[in-house]
Scaffold this motif. Structure first.
Motif, PDB file in Angstrom:
ATOM      1  N   HIS A  30       0.856  -1.184   0.000  1.00 36.80           N
ATOM      2  CA  HIS A  30       0.000   0.000   0.000  1.00 36.80           C
ATOM      3  C   HIS A  30       0.895   1.238   0.000  1.00 36.80           C
ATOM      4  N   ALA A  32       0.740   5.418   0.635  1.00 37.79           N
ATOM      5  CA  ALA A  32      -0.074   6.510   1.156  1.00 37.79           C
ATOM      6  C   ALA A  32       0.682   7.817   0.954  1.00 37.79           C
ATOM      7  N   THR A  49      -4.757  13.698   0.748  1.00 34.78           N
ATOM      8  CA  THR A  49      -4.522  12.309   1.134  1.00 34.78           C
ATOM      9  C   THR A  49      -4.896  11.408  -0.024  1.00 34.78           C
ATOM     10  N   LYS A  51      -4.471   7.121  -1.062  1.00 32.78           N
ATOM     11  CA  LYS A  51      -3.971   5.783  -0.752  1.00 32.78           C
ATOM     12  C   LYS A  51      -4.291   4.869  -1.920  1.00 32.78           C
TER      13      LYS A  51
END
Length: 80
Positions: A30, A32, A49, A51
């Motif tokens: 992942h 971010a 933000t 992700k």
């Protein structure tokens, strides 16, 4: 996530933020991206933000990122 030959690529427009305000972290395939713009009085006036999950065949040790002069963050990772 885009495929470019033998690499994966994630692109994000963070042009409204200064480089020290941008944090990129990776964990378990992942990625971010977090950015925060703080006003002179200490209040947060803008946030970003994003992700995303990288494909399973990503080499986790190959993840890198670069910020272009235009403010585009480019994260790349090699495929195994």
């Amino acid at each position: 996530v885009r495929v470019q030959g033998d690499t994966y690529q994630v692109v994000a427009d963070v042009s409204q933020f200064e480089p020290p305000d941008i944090v990129v972290t990776t964990s378990n395939c992942h990625v971010a991206i977090q950015a925060e713009k703080v006003a002179e009085d200490g209040t947060v006036c803008d946030t970003f933000t994003h992700k995303c999950q990288l494909p399973e065949d990503t080499d986790p040790l190959s993840v890198s990122c670069a910020l272009t002069e235009a403010g585009t963050l480019v994260i790349t990772a090699r495929r195994r």
